[in-house]
Design a protein around this motif. Structure first.
Motif, PDB file in Angstrom:
ATOM      1  N   GLN A 211       0.832  -1.200   0.000  1.00 56.81           N
ATOM      2  CA  GLN A 211       0.000   0.000   0.000  1.00 56.81           C
ATOM      3  C   GLN A 211       0.869   1.254   0.000  1.00 56.81           C
ATOM      4  O   GLN A 211       0.582   2.229  -0.702  1.00 56.81           O
ATOM      5  CB  GLN A 211      -0.908   0.007   1.235  1.00 56.81           C
ATOM      6  N   LEU A 212       1.916   1.235   0.784  1.00 48.11           N
ATOM      7  CA  LEU A 212       2.827   2.379   0.845  1.00 48.11           C
ATOM      8  C   LEU A 212       3.407   2.664  -0.530  1.00 48.11           C
ATOM      9  O   LEU A 212       3.401   3.808  -1.006  1.00 48.11           O
ATOM     10  CB  LEU A 212       3.940   2.078   1.850  1.00 48.11           C
ATOM     11  N   ARG A 213       3.901   1.621  -1.186  1.00 49.03           N
ATOM     12  CA  ARG A 213       4.552   1.807  -2.490  1.00 49.03           C
ATOM     13  C   ARG A 213       3.553   2.135  -3.594  1.00 49.03           C
ATOM     14  O   ARG A 213       3.846   2.918  -4.486  1.00 49.03           O
ATOM     15  CB  ARG A 213       5.352   0.557  -2.857  1.00 49.03           C
ATOM     16  N   GLU A 214       2.377   1.557  -3.529  1.00 43.63           N
ATOM     17  CA  GLU A 214       1.411   1.730  -4.609  1.00 43.63           C
ATOM     18  C   GLU A 214       0.751   3.100  -4.585  1.00 43.63           C
ATOM     19  O   GLU A 214       0.527   3.701  -5.642  1.00 43.63           O
ATOM     20  CB  GLU A 214       0.341   0.641  -4.513  1.00 43.63           C
ATOM     21  N   TYR A 215       0.456   3.619  -3.386  1.00 42.51           N
ATOM     22  CA  TYR A 215      -0.374   4.810  -3.291  1.00 42.51           C
ATOM     23  C   TYR A 215       0.317   6.013  -2.644  1.00 42.51           C
ATOM     24  O   TYR A 215       0.090   7.150  -3.059  1.00 42.51           O
ATOM     25  CB  TYR A 215      -1.669   4.484  -2.529  1.00 42.51           C
ATOM     26  N   TYR A 216       1.159   5.776  -1.654  1.00 44.21           N
ATOM     27  CA  TYR A 216       1.673   6.896  -0.873  1.00 44.21           C
ATOM     28  C   TYR A 216       3.059   7.375  -1.307  1.00 44.21           C
ATOM     29  O   TYR A 216       3.372   8.554  -1.166  1.00 44.21           O
ATOM     30  CB  TYR A 216       1.684   6.527   0.626  1.00 44.21           C
ATOM     31  N   LEU A 217       3.884   6.488  -1.850  1.00 40.95           N
ATOM     32  CA  LEU A 217       5.230   6.907  -2.246  1.00 40.95           C
ATOM     33  C   LEU A 217       5.333   7.573  -3.621  1.00 40.95           C
ATOM     34  O   LEU A 217       6.241   8.380  -3.833  1.00 40.95           O
ATOM     35  CB  LEU A 217       6.184   5.709  -2.206  1.00 40.95           C
ATOM     36  N   PRO A 218       4.457   7.247  -4.596  1.00 40.42           N
ATOM     37  CA  PRO A 218       4.697   7.763  -5.948  1.00 40.42           C
ATOM     38  C   PRO A 218       4.827   9.277  -6.066  1.00 40.42           C
ATOM     39  O   PRO A 218       5.638   9.766  -6.858  1.00 40.42           O
ATOM     40  CB  PRO A 218       3.483   7.246  -6.735  1.00 40.42           C
ATOM     41  N   ALA A 219       4.055  10.053  -5.310  1.00 31.33           N
ATOM     42  CA  ALA A 219       4.131  11.515  -5.469  1.00 31.33           C
ATOM     43  C   ALA A 219       5.440  12.067  -4.934  1.00 31.33           C
ATOM     44  O   ALA A 219       6.003  13.012  -5.499  1.00 31.33           O
ATOM     45  CB  ALA A 219       2.948  12.188  -4.782  1.00 31.33           C
ATOM     46  N   TYR A 220       5.962  11.499  -3.832  1.00 32.97           N
ATOM     47  CA  TYR A 220       7.290  11.923  -3.360  1.00 32.97           C
ATOM     48  C   TYR A 220       8.333  11.623  -4.431  1.00 32.97           C
ATOM     49  O   TYR A 220       9.215  12.440  -4.724  1.00 32.97           O
ATOM     50  CB  TYR A 220       7.696  11.192  -2.083  1.00 32.97           C
ATOM     51  N   LYS A 221       8.241  10.430  -4.993  1.00 30.81           N
ATOM     52  CA  LYS A 221       9.213  10.025  -6.019  1.00 30.81           C
ATOM     53  C   LYS A 221       9.127  10.945  -7.226  1.00 30.81           C
ATOM     54  O   LYS A 221      10.162  11.309  -7.824  1.00 30.81           O
ATOM     55  CB  LYS A 221       8.933   8.585  -6.437  1.00 30.81           C
ATOM     56  N   ALA A 222       7.925  11.344  -7.606  1.00 29.03           N
ATOM     57  CA  ALA A 222       7.765  12.265  -8.734  1.00 29.03           C
ATOM     58  C   ALA A 222       8.471  13.584  -8.460  1.00 29.03           C
ATOM     59  O   ALA A 222       9.144  14.147  -9.342  1.00 29.03           O
ATOM     60  CB  ALA A 222       6.276  12.502  -9.008  1.00 29.03           C
ATOM     61  N   ALA A 223       8.339  14.110  -7.233  1.00 33.55           N
ATOM     62  CA  ALA A 223       9.017  15.357  -6.876  1.00 33.55           C
ATOM     63  C   ALA A 223      10.526  15.194  -6.961  1.00 33.55           C
ATOM     64  O   ALA A 223      11.236  16.086  -7.464  1.00 33.55           O
ATOM     65  CB  ALA A 223       8.611  15.793  -5.474  1.00 33.55           C
ATOM     66  N   LEU A 224      11.054  14.062  -6.497  1.00 34.46           N
ATOM     67  CA  LEU A 224      12.497  13.832  -6.541  1.00 34.46           C
ATOM     68  C   LEU A 224      12.976  13.634  -7.973  1.00 34.46           C
ATOM     69  O   LEU A 224      14.053  14.109  -8.342  1.00 34.46           O
ATOM     70  CB  LEU A 224      12.864  12.634  -5.677  1.00 34.46           C
ATOM     71  N   ASP A 225      12.175  12.950  -8.782  1.00 32.54           N
ATOM     72  CA  ASP A 225      12.544  12.783 -10.193  1.00 32.54           C
ATOM     73  C   ASP A 225      12.600  14.130 -10.912  1.00 32.54           C
ATOM     74  O   ASP A 225      13.328  14.286 -11.902  1.00 32.54           O
ATOM     75  CB  ASP A 225      11.545  11.864 -10.898  1.00 32.54           C
ATOM     76  N   GLU A 226      11.842  15.106 -10.417  1.00 33.77           N
ATOM     77  CA  GLU A 226      11.856  16.448 -11.001  1.00 33.77           C
ATOM     78  C   GLU A 226      13.038  17.264 -10.488  1.00 33.77           C
ATOM     79  O   GLU A 226      13.245  18.402 -10.918  1.00 33.77           O
ATOM     80  CB  GLU A 226      10.542  17.156 -10.685  1.00 33.77           C
ATOM     81  N   GLY A 227      13.820  16.709  -9.556  1.00 35.33           N
ATOM     82  CA  GLY A 227      15.020  17.388  -9.076  1.00 35.33           C
ATOM     83  C   GLY A 227      14.892  18.047  -7.725  1.00 35.33           C
ATOM     84  O   GLY A 227      15.760  18.851  -7.343  1.00 35.33           O
ATOM     85  N   CYS A 228      13.846  17.748  -6.972  1.00 33.57           N
ATOM     86  CA  CYS A 228      13.654  18.357  -5.658  1.00 33.57           C
ATOM     87  C   CYS A 228      14.885  18.145  -4.785  1.00 33.57           C
ATOM     88  O   CYS A 228      15.406  17.036  -4.685  1.00 33.57           O
ATOM     89  CB  CYS A 228      12.424  17.751  -4.999  1.00 33.57           C
ATOM     90  N   GLU A 229      15.356  19.210  -4.137  1.00 36.97           N
ATOM     91  CA  GLU A 229      16.644  19.182  -3.461  1.00 36.97           C
ATOM     92  C   GLU A 229      16.610  18.609  -2.056  1.00 36.97           C
ATOM     93  O   GLU A 229      17.639  18.157  -1.550  1.00 36.97           O
ATOM     94  CB  GLU A 229      17.224  20.613  -3.382  1.00 36.97           C
ATOM     95  N   MET A 230      15.478  18.658  -1.385  1.00 32.34           N
ATOM     96  CA  MET A 230      15.412  18.256   0.011  1.00 32.34           C
ATOM     97  C   MET A 230      14.193  17.377   0.271  1.00 32.34           C
ATOM     98  O   MET A 230      13.216  17.426  -0.479  1.00 32.34           O
ATOM     99  CB  MET A 230      15.351  19.480   0.941  1.00 32.34           C
ATOM    100  N   VAL A 231      14.269  16.625   1.363  1.00 32.92           N
ATOM    101  CA  VAL A 231      13.153  15.812   1.836  1.00 32.92           C
ATOM    102  C   VAL A 231      12.981  16.084   3.327  1.00 32.92           C
ATOM    103  O   VAL A 231      13.959  16.145   4.077  1.00 32.92           O
ATOM    104  CB  VAL A 231      13.406  14.309   1.607  1.00 32.92           C
ATOM    105  N   MET A 232      11.732  16.258   3.760  1.00 33.19           N
ATOM    106  CA  MET A 232      11.431  16.372   5.184  1.00 33.19           C
ATOM    107  C   MET A 232      10.799  15.069   5.660  1.00 33.19           C
ATOM    108  O   MET A 232       9.828  14.595   5.077  1.00 33.19           O
ATOM    109  CB  MET A 232      10.467  17.527   5.455  1.00 33.19           C
ATOM    110  N   ALA A 233      11.366  14.492   6.716  1.00 29.89           N
ATOM    111  CA  ALA A 233      10.791  13.290   7.312  1.00 29.89           C
ATOM    112  C   ALA A 233       9.507  13.649   8.047  1.00 29.89           C
ATOM    113  O   ALA A 233       9.355  14.746   8.575  1.00 29.89           O
ATOM    114  CB  ALA A 233      11.790  12.644   8.264  1.00 29.89           C
TER     115      ALA A 233
END
Length: 721
Positions: A211-233
């Motif tokens: 569930q985490l990988r299918e629904y909740y992680l994709p949007a974070y990954k999209a931001a990182l694929d676009e070059g987002c510089e930081m992540v907040m836990a």
């Protein structure tokens, strides 16, 4: 000091100086701050010394260009190696020009305008001295009781990812070092903060990894694929471990699997919060778990400052962990050009010229109009300029329309609804009455509202939540309008006059008492600085409603969570052979939401033709073309959002009844017909299987095309592998 290779800085640093780079403090700790007279108290509470402040690597919460320059100058005088501060802030939906809240922006389905809003926010923030914004929030949201749904784009992972990308592009541009009108983005909250149990902020999250990988992680990954510089836990637990101390989440998944090499920051106080979570016995263990998990910057607690040196010197941790974190922070400072120009972008003269300028406010007005969603209209709207209007409700004259996370915005400068309507008709045709407060009412207020309504042709109700009722820590178990407002509607409905409700809020609401009494309902959300003008444009038909929901409105709170891309059950309510009782249903309400994902009305009407497929079969090398003709059958030019959904009829694991795969926004003139074509490919049919492999399955599918997730026509096709 002349800039030097980053590794040389690290080699010259004492252990205390390295740990200082990992500390983030609020602006009140620093010399040159407008609130510096209050430094003593916070320093004593946290146990921070002048030396600690001198070594600190980043600051949050600055309020302007001159303050940024003053603080950076003072810091560089005192910092032994002349390492500049990173200046961070919550620029969520605008700096001083406030745009609609992100959930509203999502309802525009307008990626270009969303990107433009982030670009303007970055420009205003950068010229005011900010280097990093804590945005976008890419959390998937399914529970409107949670106050922070207003920061998300909604309940769909694909659409959330597209908006996350757009916001990152707008904030960062293409060259952070040389384009000082942009800021670094920090995607949050990693991970699954939006799945908090009970819709209660900071609460437990418990999801399967699939569930985490299918629904909740994709949007974070999209931001990182676009070059987002930081992540907040995130504050929450994931699989029983708080994200801030979750090595599997941050080091293995984010760092190793995804290859993220940027900075990871805790949320406010979250390192020390490992203790009340029960994941650390004391501050020392909290520091140990967080540094091992991969937290580079500790925000506003001092576990690192107090204990990392001892942990390193005693050999409990390798000092290389600290060095690696310092290098990541220094790389971001270098990428922003701070070693060459520590005052990057900050310019009081340009700040006065650019911030909250007319051009920016015009974009805010356009985006606000496109973000509003017309939920109901029984001929009440659009209004005519020759009608007399009773404008009634706590939002009639309120400037509290900016919403949460608009700390630099001015409610005094916000365009109120009464001012927007008066600009169309003049005040002579408007009778204004508060009717009630947000949560309380008096007999005098009600009497004034009834007098205003009795002499009017039409009633416009301005209702909703105050900004304090949503946002962080703004969770509500009862998501109806407050009783005082419901009682006001009930009394006004007894007059039998045409009545339109305009709703200001940060979440989907239970609209019982509103949708059943008002002839029209316009969901305006928190529309931002130009809200009054934008809403008036829609009320009078000078702009066409084109917003479409990106989060379902529940029939009642008892359904929550209710979302369009749910699984079927072994006993679905709508099965052809379903028994009356023994199916998955409520006895006292429908299963379906009141207003579904993708829903929204216009002042015109659209007709969809029969959709067509280029072939009944798809292969990896031969995608399908899905076509439909859409006609504007009304009298006004308007935008329609054509939506494409897919259902996998039999999978290795259960698949949702519908999944959004693509959409098109088209502008149609009255009488115009246009063919809309989508390409559907095999990668769009992939999902996480039981063993977490990501692949598609051969078999049968349905593809749907229509104006929303409910009212869509389906066609069958097969995938051959």
């Amino acid at each position: 000091m002349k800039p030097q290779p980053l590794e040389a800085y690290v080699e010259q640093m004492t252990l205390a100086e390295k740990i200082g780079q990992l500390l983030q403090l609020a602006v009140s700790f620093f010399e040159g701050a407008e609130t510096e007279g209050e430094i003593t108290g916070p320093m004593e509470v946290l146990g921070v010394s002048e030396e600690n402040v001198r070594n600190t690597g980043s600051v949050l919460g600055l309020s302007g260009a001159q303050e940024a320059i003053n603080i950076q100058q003072a810091h560089l005088r005192k910092n032994r190696l002349g390492i500049p501060l990173l200046i961070m802030a919550d620029i969520i939906h605008g700096y001083k020009t406030i745009f609609p809240v992100p959930l509203a922006i999502g309802c525009s389905w307008d990626l270009k305008l969303a990107e433009r809003s982030a670009e303007i926010a970055a420009l205003e923030a950068a010229v005011s001295g900010v280097h990093v914004t804590f945005a976008p929030m890419a959390d998937l949201v399914r529970d409107p009781r949670w106050g922070r749904v207003m920061e998300s784009a909604g309940e769909d992972p694909f659409l959330n990812g597209e908006f996350a990308r757009a916001f990152v592009r707008g904030f960062q541009g293409k060259d952070l070092q040389n384009d000082t009108s942009r800021v670094a983005a920090c995607v949050k909250h990693f991970a699954a903060y939006g799945a908090a149990e009970g819709g209660r902020d900071y609460n437990t999250v418990d999801l399967s990894e699939r569930q985490l990988r299918e629904y909740y992680l994709p949007a974070y990954k999209a931001a990182l694929d676009e070059g987002c510089e930081m992540v907040m836990a995130s504050f929450n637990t994931v699989d029983g471990i708080p994200s801030t101390g979750n090595k599997r989440l941050l080091r293995r998944l984010l760092r190793e699997e995804w290859g993220f090499g940027g900075v990871i920051i805790s949320d406010w106080g979250a390192v020390k919060e490992l203790i009340p979570h029960g994941a650390a016995a004391d501050e020392k263990e909290a520091a140990l778990r967080s540094i091992e998990a991969g937290i580079d910057i500790e925000m506003m607690t001092t576990c690192y400052m107090k204990h990392l040196a001892e942990l390193a010197e005693s050999g409990v941790i390798d000092e290389k962990l600290i060095d690696e974190a310092v290098l990541r922070i220094l790389r971001l400072k270098q990428k922003l050009g701070l070693f060459d120009n520590p005052y990057r972008g900050a310019d009081p003269a340009r700040e006065a010229e650019i911030v909250f300028c007319g051009e920016h406010r015009a974009v805010s007005r356009e985006l606000a109009a496109k973000s509003c969603v017309l939920l109901k209209n029984e001929g009440v709207l659009p209004l005519r300029r020759d009608q007399s209007i009773a404008l009634i409700g706590p939002f009639a004259q309120s400037g509290d329309i900016l919403g949460p996370w608009s700390w630099q915005g001015s409610t005094e400068a916000a365009v109120r609804l009464v001012d927007g309507i008066a600009a169309k008709t003049g005040m002579g045709r408007i009778a204004v009455a508060e009717g009630c407060g947000f949560e309380e009412a008096s007999d005098r207020q009600l009497e004034a509202a009834l007098r205003a309504a009795e002499g009017a042709d039409v009633i416009v109700l301005a209702l909703g939540e105050s900004s304090e009722m949503s946002g962080e820590a703004g969770c509500r178990g009862d998501i109806r309008l407050p009783q005082a407002q419901l009682a006001l509607i009930e009394r006004l409905a007894e007059l039998g006059k045409p009545m339109a409700a305009v709703l200001f809020n940060g979440r989907p609401l239970d609209l019982h008492g509103v949708a059943d009494r008002a002839g029209a309902v316009l969901e305006a959300w928190f529309p931002g600085s130009e809200g009054g003008h934008a809403i008036a444009d829609l009320l009078f038909g000078d702009a066409q409603p084109s917003g479409r929901l990106t989060m379902s409105f529940p029939y009642a709170a008892g359904q929550i969570p209710v979302y369009y891309n749910h699984f079927n059950t072994g006993r679905p309510k709508d099965a052809p052979d379903a028994q009356v009782r023994y199916v998955s249903q409520y006895l006292d309400m429908p299963n379906e939401p009141l207003y579904p994902f993708g829903y929204g009305l216009s002042y015109t009407s659209f007709a969809y033709g029969e959709p067509g497929l280029s072939s009944p079969e798809m292969t990896p090398d031969r995608p399908l073309t899905v076509k439909v003709k859409v006609a504007n059958t009304g009298v006004a030019a308007a935008e329609e959002t054509v939506q494409l959904y897919v259902r996998d009829l039999a999978g290795d694991v259960v698949r949702p009844v519908k999944e959004l795969k693509d959409f098109r926004k088209i502008l149609l003139q009255p009488g115009e017909t246009r063919e809309v074509a989508f390409e559907l490919t095999e990668p769009q049919l992939r999902y996480h299987h039981a063993d977490l492999t990501f692949a598609s399955d051969a078999g049968d599918f349905l593809v749907y095309i229509g104006p929303n997730s409910r009212d869509a026509a389906g066609m069958r096709f097969s995938l051959r592998l």
